[in-house]
Design a protein around this motif. Structure first.
Motif, PDB file in Angstrom:
ATOM      1  N   PHE B 397       1.045  -1.069   0.264  1.00 22.98           N
ATOM      2  CA  PHE B 397       0.005  -0.042   0.107  1.00 22.98           C
ATOM      3  C   PHE B 397       0.676   1.203  -0.006  1.00 22.98           C
ATOM      4  O   PHE B 397       0.617   2.266  -0.797  1.00 22.98           O
ATOM      5  CB  PHE B 397      -1.354   0.142   0.949  1.00 22.98           C
ATOM      6  CG  PHE B 397      -1.912   1.226   1.271  1.00 22.98           C
ATOM      7  CD1 PHE B 397      -3.204   1.226   0.635  1.00 22.98           C
ATOM      8  CD2 PHE B 397      -1.648   2.414   1.469  1.00 22.98           C
ATOM      9  CE1 PHE B 397      -3.809   1.818   0.567  1.00 22.98           C
ATOM     10  CE2 PHE B 397      -2.463   3.331   1.883  1.00 22.98           C
ATOM     11  CZ  PHE B 397      -3.927   3.493   1.334  1.00 22.98           C
ATOM     12  N   VAL B 398       1.585   1.256   0.940  1.00 24.16           N
ATOM     13  CA  VAL B 398       2.455   2.231   1.248  1.00 24.16           C
ATOM     14  C   VAL B 398       2.971   3.253  -0.080  1.00 24.16           C
ATOM     15  O   VAL B 398       3.598   4.103  -0.760  1.00 24.16           O
ATOM     16  CB  VAL B 398       3.667   2.149   2.307  1.00 24.16           C
ATOM     17  CG1 VAL B 398       4.340   3.321   1.918  1.00 24.16           C
ATOM     18  CG2 VAL B 398       2.524   2.514   3.809  1.00 24.16           C
ATOM     19  N   LYS B 399       3.564   1.965  -0.997  1.00 27.10           N
ATOM     20  CA  LYS B 399       4.551   2.563  -2.227  1.00 27.10           C
ATOM     21  C   LYS B 399       3.228   2.384  -3.374  1.00 27.10           C
ATOM     22  O   LYS B 399       3.688   2.847  -4.448  1.00 27.10           O
ATOM     23  CB  LYS B 399       5.042   1.466  -2.220  1.00 27.10           C
ATOM     24  CG  LYS B 399       6.643   1.026  -1.295  1.00 27.10           C
ATOM     25  CD  LYS B 399       7.747  -0.148  -2.562  1.00 27.10           C
ATOM     26  CE  LYS B 399       8.787  -0.447  -1.097  1.00 27.10           C
ATOM     27  NZ  LYS B 399       9.261  -1.406  -1.218  1.00 27.10           N
ATOM     28  N   LEU B 400       2.215   2.307  -3.505  1.00 24.47           N
ATOM     29  CA  LEU B 400       1.515   2.743  -4.519  1.00 24.47           C
ATOM     30  C   LEU B 400       1.428   4.103  -5.116  1.00 24.47           C
ATOM     31  O   LEU B 400       1.524   5.265  -4.284  1.00 24.47           O
ATOM     32  CB  LEU B 400       0.364   2.811  -4.322  1.00 24.47           C
ATOM     33  CG  LEU B 400      -0.712   1.325  -3.981  1.00 24.47           C
ATOM     34  CD1 LEU B 400      -2.179   1.183  -3.458  1.00 24.47           C
ATOM     35  CD2 LEU B 400      -0.631  -0.071  -5.196  1.00 24.47           C
ATOM     36  N   PRO B 401       1.329   4.065  -6.374  1.00 27.79           N
ATOM     37  CA  PRO B 401       0.909   5.870  -6.928  1.00 27.79           C
ATOM     38  C   PRO B 401      -0.508   6.434  -6.252  1.00 27.79           C
ATOM     39  O   PRO B 401      -1.312   5.938  -6.408  1.00 27.79           O
ATOM     40  CB  PRO B 401       1.501   5.378  -8.724  1.00 27.79           C
ATOM     41  CG  PRO B 401       0.761   3.843  -8.101  1.00 27.79           C
ATOM     42  CD  PRO B 401       1.233   2.982  -6.986  1.00 27.79           C
ATOM     43  N   ASP B 402      -0.084   7.561  -6.542  1.00 27.88           N
ATOM     44  CA  ASP B 402      -1.646   8.044  -6.377  1.00 27.88           C
ATOM     45  C   ASP B 402      -2.982   8.053  -7.607  1.00 27.88           C
ATOM     46  O   ASP B 402      -1.912   8.546  -8.967  1.00 27.88           O
ATOM     47  CB  ASP B 402      -1.284   9.897  -5.787  1.00 27.88           C
ATOM     48  CG  ASP B 402      -1.323   9.898  -4.738  1.00 27.88           C
ATOM     49  OD1 ASP B 402      -1.111   8.839  -3.532  1.00 27.88           O
ATOM     50  OD2 ASP B 402      -0.449  10.880  -4.523  1.00 27.88           O
ATOM     51  N   GLU B 403      -3.584   7.786  -7.218  1.00 28.41           N
ATOM     52  CA  GLU B 403      -4.368   7.692  -8.356  1.00 28.41           C
ATOM     53  C   GLU B 403      -5.280   8.648  -8.352  1.00 28.41           C
ATOM     54  O   GLU B 403      -6.372   8.357  -6.778  1.00 28.41           O
ATOM     55  CB  GLU B 403      -4.879   5.838  -8.932  1.00 28.41           C
ATOM     56  CG  GLU B 403      -3.533   4.894  -9.749  1.00 28.41           C
ATOM     57  CD  GLU B 403      -4.043   3.970 -10.036  1.00 28.41           C
ATOM     58  OE1 GLU B 403      -4.952   3.279  -9.456  1.00 28.41           O
ATOM     59  OE2 GLU B 403      -2.674   2.793 -10.131  1.00 28.41           O
ATOM     60  N   GLY B 404      -6.962   8.173  -9.179  1.00 28.62           N
ATOM     61  CA  GLY B 404      -8.220   8.948  -8.293  1.00 28.62           C
ATOM     62  C   GLY B 404      -9.653   7.376  -8.886  1.00 28.62           C
ATOM     63  O   GLY B 404      -9.327   6.670  -9.739  1.00 28.62           O
ATOM     64  N   PRO B 405     -10.157   8.382  -8.907  1.00 32.06           N
ATOM     65  CA  PRO B 405     -11.635   7.026  -8.822  1.00 32.06           C
ATOM     66  C   PRO B 405     -11.466   6.965 -11.236  1.00 32.06           C
ATOM     67  O   PRO B 405     -11.165   7.812 -11.502  1.00 32.06           O
ATOM     68  CB  PRO B 405     -12.674   7.991  -8.473  1.00 32.06           C
ATOM     69  CG  PRO B 405     -12.473   9.310  -8.479  1.00 32.06           C
ATOM     70  CD  PRO B 405     -11.398   9.341  -7.607  1.00 32.06           C
ATOM     71  N   ASP B 406     -12.280   6.633 -11.203  1.00 24.93           N
ATOM     72  CA  ASP B 406     -12.961   6.032 -12.888  1.00 24.93           C
ATOM     73  C   ASP B 406     -13.420   7.628 -13.059  1.00 24.93           C
ATOM     74  O   ASP B 406     -14.164   8.001 -12.132  1.00 24.93           O
ATOM     75  CB  ASP B 406     -13.671   5.203 -13.417  1.00 24.93           C
ATOM     76  CG  ASP B 406     -12.512   3.932 -13.076  1.00 24.93           C
ATOM     77  OD1 ASP B 406     -11.586   3.270 -13.015  1.00 24.93           O
ATOM     78  OD2 ASP B 406     -12.998   2.320 -12.869  1.00 24.93           O
TER      79      ASP B 406
END
Lengths: 164, 590
Positions: B397-406
């Protein structure tokens, strides 16, 4: 206080409880034990509906009322007979053989302590010290006290009430 | 402030005289272990884990309830203290179900942590064990008596909410914790707020898990699985992965949801913006047309159950709006299904919520579409359950990139929606929109800070817009709600137009489905404030901060619903409530 279970109709009991609650309603939690005692005097025991009524009347939670009722052995959620037999199991009575007295009462009536006979005549409720240690072992049948008991005296005592 | 001097483990400390030994020790950098203690909730000194030795004292004292005194000399780690703490732990364990591997709190259990701390390596005391009674009748909360250590934290939490469905029952070794008459929590007037779960140090209380249902749907090729996530989740889920309390994990949360395999990833904030359109319109209609006032918000299902059980005379005051995730579910299975050409029967909607009461809400018969017979929402996961799924999937989780909702159809959301997760947020969001509508303007001042914050259980404000005085009030926790509603009944408060009520103190950010924070960590922080800050931060970063600016919501009205409070809205987005009897005869007779 005398137990008045038998002499009142259901409606009269309800009425009595309402009076008790209106008298103590403002006390809230503080009045709980006393109200429970008085309610048990009226009903002979504390049915669930009565506990619910008391909770609503005092503004405390039903769970708290049941918590108190289930904590104290004095309170019962099972119906009581016309004659409540309280065999003292306090220290003095116990060392003087109260257990044998209790067992004799149980075999004579064919019920266990905490239970009520089918004809609703007798129930047995072991209790802690009633303050008559000099007479140990003692038992009470309603307001009558019997002291210096031995198991062989039990049948004759019970017979008086069976005939009554 | 009256200060006193004392010595703790040889360290001189100067603290206010109101401090307990436990607090003074923390001040000196010494953490005394606790178990039954929960700051502000349960301070009773029952479990005896926090015992310390006071020089000159006859017996050990419970540091969580014993005040400091001038000249006091305290030892928190003497041989006597250590031996006593160990024995106390071992005695607690002697009547505890030690099936830790299969326990939901494995790895996150305050009792387990203490056993590790004190190196309990054997079961020294073997004896009679209390029976295991598992109450799994409700859709929200499961109780396992064999795990219960009788610390009383849940009882105190329930009492603090002024609901009181839990109590200590019976006596001595037979003591247990549960509802009156040993009935199920499903038969007691429980609102499923889950504050008992948050308070429980062990696994005696937990949510009904729906993880496997959701995995099954994800792996079912027939199913189109749409997930939506409530605003409060982003303010807390990071805690499950070691991020500091108050970390805003919005971007990583969306990235994780996408990696879990959901077919569509949405934000319940869309539903929140939609709620504001419906609820704001309803409020204006009620004010204009002499409808029932004050109108009270209906987003919090714990609060709804509370009203149904305890304040049925206020049911007509409740907004008829469904809560945001129910609205969003209803729209997904109609508008979205139509546009995408998917049979709604094959759509599976999952809501990730900070709330345990939402599980029961989603199962209400009022939340089933009358025409199709389909539920608006098929499964509700708590924040904790989502974190478990992310861990199961091996996602770092900590290494995930930032994304948004569809970002198609229902992806947009505004800052007004984000703050729904904190007390005062729904009110502020509604005011932002109502003020603009009444003034027929895009007002530059729209931050209503008087309704924010947790210092008071009840907050009031008066707003004048377009010559109309709107009096509002905000209450968080059912105890505060009780106080406010009693005052309204008694006529001792002004006549409000609009009231926001959330069932949990601090609002959804501290809901019953949020990560559990240990009692020790809770001593130094206000969790409600830290988590709320994450939401207000996100709001401040948004370019659109008013619900009526949401273009996807606007398109929804234009292409499908028509107008707010219109016919189709009423069919899909509004609901009704019913009075519920407390401890009815039918329950007592069982």
């Amino acid at each position: 206080m005398a137990i008045i279970v038998k002499t009142l109709t259901q409606d009269e009991k309800k009425q009595k409880l309402a009076e008790v609650l209106s008298q103590h309603g403002a006390e809230g939690r503080q009045g709980l034990i006393q109200v429970l005692q008085e309610a048990q005097n009226i009903y002979g025991y504390l049915p669930l509906e009565v506990q619910r009524e008391i909770a609503f009347g005092l503004g405390v939670s039903v769970a708290e009322v049941y918590g108190v009722v289930s904590f104290y052995s004095f309170f019962s959620t099972k119906p009581k007979g016309e004659y409540m037999i309280s065999v003292c199991l306090g220290t003095a009575c116990y060392v003087k053989g109260a257990q044998a007295i209790l067992e004799k009462v149980e075999t004579e009536l064919g019920i266990k302590s905490g239970e009520c006979t089918d004809d609703m005549k007798f129930s047995i409720n072991p209790c802690r010290c009633i303050g008559a240690c000099g007479l140990a072992p003692v038992m009470m049948i309603n307001d009558d006290v019997y002291g210096r008991l031995t198991a062989d005296k039990i049948p004759a005592i019970l017979a008086k009430y069976k005939e009554a | 402030m009256n200060m006193v001097n004392l010595t703790i483990d040889g360290i001189k400390v100067n603290v206010p005289s109101s401090y307990t030994i436990l607090e003074a020790a923390r001040h000196a950098g010494i953490k005394i272990p606790t178990l039954c203690f929960l700051k502000g909730v349960n301070e009773v000194g029952a479990c005896r884990i926090c015992l310390v030795e006071v020089v000159g004292g006859r017996s050990l004292v419970a540091s969580c309830v014993n005040p400091v005194a001038e000249g006091m000399e305290v030892m928190t780690n003497s041989p006597r203290v250590r031996a006593t703490r160990r024995s106390t732990l071992e005695l607690i364990l002697s009547d505890h179900n030690k099936d830790c591997l299969a326990c939901i709190r494995n790895g996150n259990c305050e009792l387990q942590n203490l056993c590790e701390l004190y190196a309990i390596r054997e079961n020294r005391f073997q004896g009679v064990r209390s029976p295991s009674i598992i109450d799994s009748k409700s859709a929200s909360i499961i109780r396992d008596s064999s795990k219960c250590i009788l610390c009383g934290r849940c009882v105190a939490a329930c009492q603090k909410q002024e609901i009181g469905v839990l109590s200590f029952l019976n006596r001595g070794f037979n003591t247990s914790v549960g509802p009156a008459f040993d009935i199920s929590m499903a038969d007691a007037p429980c609102i499923y707020c889950g504050q008992c779960i948050i308070a429980c140090p062990v696994g005696a209380l937990h949510e009904r898990e729906e993880i496997e249902l959701v995995w099954a749907a994800i792996h079912d090729p027939e199913k189109h699985v749409v997930v939506q996530v409530a605003p409060a989740v982003r303010a807390a889920i990071g805690e499950e992965f070691g991020l500091p309390i108050g970390t805003r994990s919005t971007g990583k949360m969306f990235a994780a949801l996408r990696r879990l395999g959901f077919d569509k990833v949405y934000d319940t904030n869309f539903g929140a913006d939609l709620t504001i359109m419906e609820e704001g319109t309803e409020l204006l209609n009620r004010i204009k047309n002499g409808g029932k006032l004050p109108m009270i918000t209906s987003c919090s299902p714990g609060w709804i159950r509370f009203a149904e059980f305890y304040y049925p005379d206020f049911l007509d005051n409740l907004s008829t709006c469904k809560s945001p995730h129910q609205m969003e579910g209803a729209i997904i299975k109609t508008y979205y299904a139509q546009r995408k050409g998917i049979d709604p029967k094959n759509i599976y909607v999952v809501s990730v919520m900070p709330c345990t009461s939402k599980k029961t809400e989603a199962a209400r018969e009022e939340m089933i579409n009358e025409k199709t017979g389909l539920r608006d929402v098929d499964a509700v996961l708590t924040t904790r359950e989502l974190a478990r799924m992310i861990k199961q999937a091996g996602i770092d989780f900590v290494k995930l990139p930032d994304e948004g909702p569809d970002m198609d159809m229902m992806g947009e959301y505004t800052g007004a929606a984000v703050i729904f997760g904190a007390t005062g947020g729904v009110m502020e969001a509604a005011l932002r929109t109502v003020a603009d509508i009444l003034e027929e303007d895009d007002l530059p001042e729209f931050e209503y800070t008087t309704v924010r914050g947790v210092d008071q259980g009840i907050k009031e404000a008066e707003i004048v817009v377009a010559g109309l005085k709107i009096r509002v009030a905000v209450a968080h926790s059912t105890a505060a709600a009780r106080k406010l509603l009693d005052a309204i009944r008694a006529g001792t408060v002004p006549e409000y137009h609009f009231i926001e009520i959330m069932g949990c103190s601090g609002g959804c950010v501290c809901g019953g489905g949020q990560p559990q924070v240990s009692a020790s960590d809770l001593m130094d922080i206000d969790l409600r404030t830290l988590r709320a800050q994450a939401l207000y931060e996100e709001d401040s970063l948004m370019t659109k901060r008013k619900s009526h600016k949401n273009a996807d919501v606007e398109a929804l009205y234009k292409n499908f619903l028509g107008e707010p409070n219109g016919h189709l809205s009423h069919e899909l987005l509004h609901t009704h409530y019913r009075a519920r009897e407390i401890y009815p005869d039918s329950v007592l007779d069982e």
